[in-house]
Design a protein around this motif. Structure first.
Motif, PDB file in Angstrom:
ATOM      1  N   SER A  72       9.739   9.627  -3.210  1.00 19.81           N
ATOM      2  CA  SER A  72       8.895  10.758  -2.808  1.00 19.81           C
ATOM      3  C   SER A  72       9.676  12.055  -2.886  1.00 19.81           C
ATOM      4  O   SER A  72       9.176  13.065  -3.400  1.00 19.81           O
ATOM      5  CB  SER A  72       8.365  10.563  -1.386  1.00 19.81           C
ATOM      6  OG  SER A  72       7.489   9.468  -1.339  1.00 19.81           O
TER       7      SER A  72
ATOM      8  N   TRP B 127      11.124   4.087  -1.469  1.00 18.71           N
ATOM      9  CA  TRP B 127       9.904   4.865  -1.666  1.00 18.71           C
ATOM     10  C   TRP B 127      10.048   6.274  -1.068  1.00 18.71           C
ATOM     11  O   TRP B 127       9.484   7.221  -1.593  1.00 18.71           O
ATOM     12  CB  TRP B 127       8.710   4.160  -1.071  1.00 18.71           C
ATOM     13  CG  TRP B 127       8.301   2.931  -1.841  1.00 18.71           C
ATOM     14  CD1 TRP B 127       8.985   2.318  -2.847  1.00 18.71           C
ATOM     15  CD2 TRP B 127       7.110   2.186  -1.661  1.00 18.71           C
ATOM     16  NE1 TRP B 127       8.296   1.227  -3.299  1.00 18.71           N
ATOM     17  CE2 TRP B 127       7.133   1.119  -2.579  1.00 18.71           C
ATOM     18  CE3 TRP B 127       6.033   2.303  -0.800  1.00 18.71           C
ATOM     19  CZ2 TRP B 127       6.116   0.179  -2.673  1.00 18.71           C
ATOM     20  CZ3 TRP B 127       5.015   1.367  -0.880  1.00 18.71           C
ATOM     21  CH2 TRP B 127       5.053   0.320  -1.818  1.00 18.71           C
ATOM     22  N   THR B 128      10.795   6.400   0.015  1.00 22.01           N
ATOM     23  CA  THR B 128      11.063   7.721   0.581  1.00 22.01           C
ATOM     24  C   THR B 128      11.910   8.516  -0.401  1.00 22.01           C
ATOM     25  O   THR B 128      11.623   9.690  -0.677  1.00 22.01           O
ATOM     26  CB  THR B 128      11.789   7.589   1.936  1.00 22.01           C
ATOM     27  OG1 THR B 128      10.965   6.829   2.825  1.00 22.01           O
ATOM     28  CG2 THR B 128      12.104   8.950   2.536  1.00 22.01           C
TER      29      THR B 128
ATOM     30  N   THR C 140       0.860  -1.180   0.000  1.00 20.36           N
ATOM     31  CA  THR C 140       0.000   0.000   0.000  1.00 20.36           C
ATOM     32  C   THR C 140       0.897   1.231   0.000  1.00 20.36           C
ATOM     33  O   THR C 140       2.030   1.178   0.491  1.00 20.36           O
ATOM     34  CB  THR C 140      -0.926   0.048   1.232  1.00 20.36           C
ATOM     35  OG1 THR C 140      -0.138   0.386   2.375  1.00 20.36           O
ATOM     36  CG2 THR C 140      -1.650  -1.264   1.453  1.00 20.36           C
ATOM     37  N   PRO C 141       0.393   2.338  -0.500  1.00 17.25           N
ATOM     38  CA  PRO C 141       1.226   3.544  -0.515  1.00 17.25           C
ATOM     39  C   PRO C 141       1.453   4.152   0.864  1.00 17.25           C
ATOM     40  O   PRO C 141       2.269   5.040   1.017  1.00 17.25           O
ATOM     41  CB  PRO C 141       0.435   4.504  -1.421  1.00 17.25           C
ATOM     42  CG  PRO C 141      -0.972   4.034  -1.364  1.00 17.25           C
ATOM     43  CD  PRO C 141      -0.906   2.550  -1.140  1.00 17.25           C
ATOM     44  N   TRP C 142       0.754   3.649   1.879  1.00 16.11           N
ATOM     45  CA  TRP C 142       0.865   4.214   3.224  1.00 16.11           C
ATOM     46  C   TRP C 142       1.847   3.460   4.106  1.00 16.11           C
ATOM     47  O   TRP C 142       2.019   3.796   5.274  1.00 16.11           O
ATOM     48  CB  TRP C 142      -0.511   4.252   3.883  1.00 16.11           C
ATOM     49  CG  TRP C 142      -1.466   5.064   3.066  1.00 16.11           C
ATOM     50  CD1 TRP C 142      -2.535   4.597   2.368  1.00 16.11           C
ATOM     51  CD2 TRP C 142      -1.417   6.462   2.819  1.00 16.11           C
ATOM     52  NE1 TRP C 142      -3.172   5.614   1.704  1.00 16.11           N
ATOM     53  CE2 TRP C 142      -2.493   6.793   1.970  1.00 16.11           C
ATOM     54  CE3 TRP C 142      -0.567   7.494   3.219  1.00 16.11           C
ATOM     55  CZ2 TRP C 142      -2.728   8.083   1.529  1.00 16.11           C
ATOM     56  CZ3 TRP C 142      -0.816   8.780   2.775  1.00 16.11           C
ATOM     57  CH2 TRP C 142      -1.886   9.060   1.948  1.00 16.11           C
ATOM     58  N   GLU C 143       2.475   2.437   3.568  1.00 17.35           N
ATOM     59  CA  GLU C 143       3.451   1.649   4.332  1.00 17.35           C
ATOM     60  C   GLU C 143       4.718   1.508   3.508  1.00 17.35           C
ATOM     61  O   GLU C 143       4.661   1.516   2.276  1.00 17.35           O
ATOM     62  CB  GLU C 143       2.894   0.259   4.647  1.00 17.35           C
ATOM     63  CG  GLU C 143       1.654   0.277   5.508  1.00 17.35           C
ATOM     64  CD  GLU C 143       1.041  -1.110   5.662  1.00 17.35           C
ATOM     65  OE1 GLU C 143       1.604  -2.086   5.146  1.00 17.35           O
ATOM     66  OE2 GLU C 143      -0.017  -1.201   6.291  1.00 17.35           O
TER      67      GLU C 143
END
Length: 184
Positions: free
Chosen positions: A121, A117-118, A2-5
């Motif tokens: 971002s 992913w960080t 998920t994009p939130w983890e």
């Protein structure tokens, strides 16, 4: 995913496999995918070995490849059409680092760990600057569009940085050198 983890493991056949999720690990994987001397199957074998801790059983290799692909894309599962290459992680490393450092407000290379992913971002948070100018000029040149005067100046002064270098296989290099030798 998920994009939130921030995923740090994958599960195949009920077995959890820790992953190497630091941005430097991912950039190393990209370097193997960009190697013109490696056949496709070997690129994938190397990528899987670098990404996963432990041996993935043959029965789960396809699933492992899909997970890796989605991870590299930041968790997106959407099918993207192949876009022309306008950025090279290796060639553009200095500019990318400078721009990501601005967004992250720190020197990312000094950080012991940054999840891919960080990093993505921060990368996607890059606004106007040297990287956007570089990529914009490449896009205009690719499409045959006219450069603005400041872009022409930049291109003239930084041509070697703007022009993406072609990666030649050993065979292609040997052929090129033989041709150059023939031509004097």
């Amino acid at each position: 995913m998920t994009p939130w983890e921030l995923p740090r493991q994958a599960v195949f056949g009920g077995v959890s496999y820790p992953i190497h999720s630091d941005y430097r690990d991912v950039l190393e994987i990209f370097s193997y995918f960009d190697d013109p001397d490696l056949p496709e199957y070997l690129k994938w074998r190397i990528a899987l070995a670098l990404f996963y801790e432990g041996e993935i059983p043959e029965a789960h290799l396809q699933e492992a490849m899909v997970f890796l692909t989605e991870f590299l894309k930041g968790g997106r599962q959407d099918a993207e059409r192949a876009a022309p290459k306008l950025l090279d992680w290796e060639q553009d490393a200095g500019v990318i680092v400078a721009e990501v450092n601005k967004v992250a407000q720190q020197e990312i290379r000094a950080m012991p760990y940054v999840h891919w992913w960080t990093f993505l971002s921060w990368f996607h948070g890059i606004g106007e600057g040297q990287l956007s100018l570089l990529v914009g000029i490449r896009e205009k040149l690719r499409k045959g569009k006219k450069l603005e005067p400041h872009e022409k100046d930049y291109y003239r002064e930084h041509k070697a940085q703007v022009d993406l270098k072609k990666r030649y296989s050993r065979e292609e290099l040997a052929q090129k050198q033989a041709l150059e030798k023939l031509l004097g």
